[in-house]
Design a protein around this motif. Sequence first.
Motif, PDB file in Angstrom:
ATOM      1  N   SER A  39       0.837  -1.208   0.000  1.00  0.00           N
ATOM      2  CA  SER A  39       0.000   0.000   0.000  1.00  0.00           C
ATOM      3  C   SER A  39       0.869   1.253   0.000  1.00  0.00           C
ATOM      4  O   SER A  39       0.578   2.219  -0.707  1.00  0.00           O
ATOM      5  N   ARG A  40       1.945   1.243   0.775  1.00  0.00           N
ATOM      6  CA  ARG A  40       2.849   2.395   0.861  1.00  0.00           C
ATOM      7  C   ARG A  40       3.611   2.598  -0.446  1.00  0.00           C
ATOM      8  O   ARG A  40       3.856   3.732  -0.859  1.00  0.00           O
ATOM      9  N   GLU A  41       3.991   1.480  -1.101  1.00  0.00           N
ATOM     10  CA  GLU A  41       4.680   1.596  -2.390  1.00  0.00           C
ATOM     11  C   GLU A  41       3.764   2.209  -3.444  1.00  0.00           C
ATOM     12  O   GLU A  41       4.210   2.993  -4.276  1.00  0.00           O
ATOM     13  N   MET A  49      -2.303   1.579  10.274  1.00  0.00           N
ATOM     14  CA  MET A  49      -2.741   1.614  11.678  1.00  0.00           C
ATOM     15  C   MET A  49      -1.551   1.553  12.631  1.00  0.00           C
ATOM     16  O   MET A  49      -1.618   2.067  13.740  1.00  0.00           O
ATOM     17  N   CYS A  50      -0.473   0.901  12.184  1.00  0.00           N
ATOM     18  CA  CYS A  50       0.697   0.730  13.052  1.00  0.00           C
ATOM     19  C   CYS A  50       1.659   1.924  12.985  1.00  0.00           C
ATOM     20  O   CYS A  50       2.700   1.904  13.629  1.00  0.00           O
ATOM     21  N   ASP A  51       1.302   2.952  12.231  1.00  0.00           N
ATOM     22  CA  ASP A  51       2.086   4.191  12.197  1.00  0.00           C
ATOM     23  C   ASP A  51       1.544   5.119  13.276  1.00  0.00           C
ATOM     24  O   ASP A  51       0.581   5.848  13.074  1.00  0.00           O
ATOM     25  N   VAL A  56       7.628   5.771  15.694  1.00  0.00           N
ATOM     26  CA  VAL A  56       6.875   4.526  15.880  1.00  0.00           C
ATOM     27  C   VAL A  56       6.092   4.317  14.588  1.00  0.00           C
ATOM     28  O   VAL A  56       4.913   4.617  14.498  1.00  0.00           O
ATOM     29  N   SER A  57       6.811   3.815  13.575  1.00  0.00           N
ATOM     30  CA  SER A  57       6.224   3.705  12.246  1.00  0.00           C
ATOM     31  C   SER A  57       6.617   2.393  11.576  1.00  0.00           C
ATOM     32  O   SER A  57       7.766   2.226  11.169  1.00  0.00           O
ATOM     33  N   PHE A 138      10.503   2.263  16.412  1.00  0.00           N
ATOM     34  CA  PHE A 138       9.862   1.168  17.120  1.00  0.00           C
ATOM     35  C   PHE A 138       8.707   0.696  16.248  1.00  0.00           C
ATOM     36  O   PHE A 138       7.842   1.492  15.876  1.00  0.00           O
ATOM     37  N   CYS A 139       8.731  -0.572  15.905  1.00  0.00           N
ATOM     38  CA  CYS A 139       7.713  -1.150  15.026  1.00  0.00           C
ATOM     39  C   CYS A 139       6.960  -2.210  15.821  1.00  0.00           C
ATOM     40  O   CYS A 139       7.518  -3.263  16.151  1.00  0.00           O
ATOM     41  N   VAL A 140       5.696  -1.930  16.136  1.00  0.00           N
ATOM     42  CA  VAL A 140       4.875  -2.835  16.944  1.00  0.00           C
ATOM     43  C   VAL A 140       4.743  -4.195  16.257  1.00  0.00           C
ATOM     44  O   VAL A 140       4.865  -5.234  16.909  1.00  0.00           O
TER      45      VAL A 140
END
Length: 173
Positions: A39-41, A49-51, A56-57, A138-140
């Motif tokens: 999706s980001r590409e 949602m995790c950004d 914290v991305s 930090f990546c959840v």
Amino acid sequence: MSSSSHSSTGGPKWEHRVRFVLCFLGLVLSVYALHVELSRENDPEYRAMCDLGHSVSCSKVFTSRWGRGFGLVQIFTSKDSLLNQPNSVLGIIFYALQLGLGQLVSSRAAFFLVMSSWVSVAGSVYLAGILAFVLGDFCVVCVSTYIINFALLYTNLKRRTGLEGRLKRGKSE
């Protein structure tokens, strides 16, 4: 320990359920990571949602050079090579293999489960170092998969120990 404390797969009774939950969660996180990366590409403005903030991305991590082939494959081949797959694709393969091989009762399968778990834990430690010291992020999702990988290693070691004990008891009877 009595034989009633072991399942038909040779490992502890809890092993089958725990393996299923860990692999299911690992698969969900890996598919989500792949979704975020793709999706980001396609849309650089995509916000996952995790950004949760600047440091914290998960999408920043997934789209970094370390998000594909552990950042190592592109040293030997081009960035766009078929060999330089997203880490999430490697995760999907790993968790599917862990789930499938976990159904087999053999010392060879148990050995492969343990060895592949050690590789995943080594990869987790490496990527955690990149996350903390290179990317400063930090990546959840990433940290969750690291925890799952450590838990799978523990589960696989317990299974192999149980299977080896069962095989030894079977030979002595």
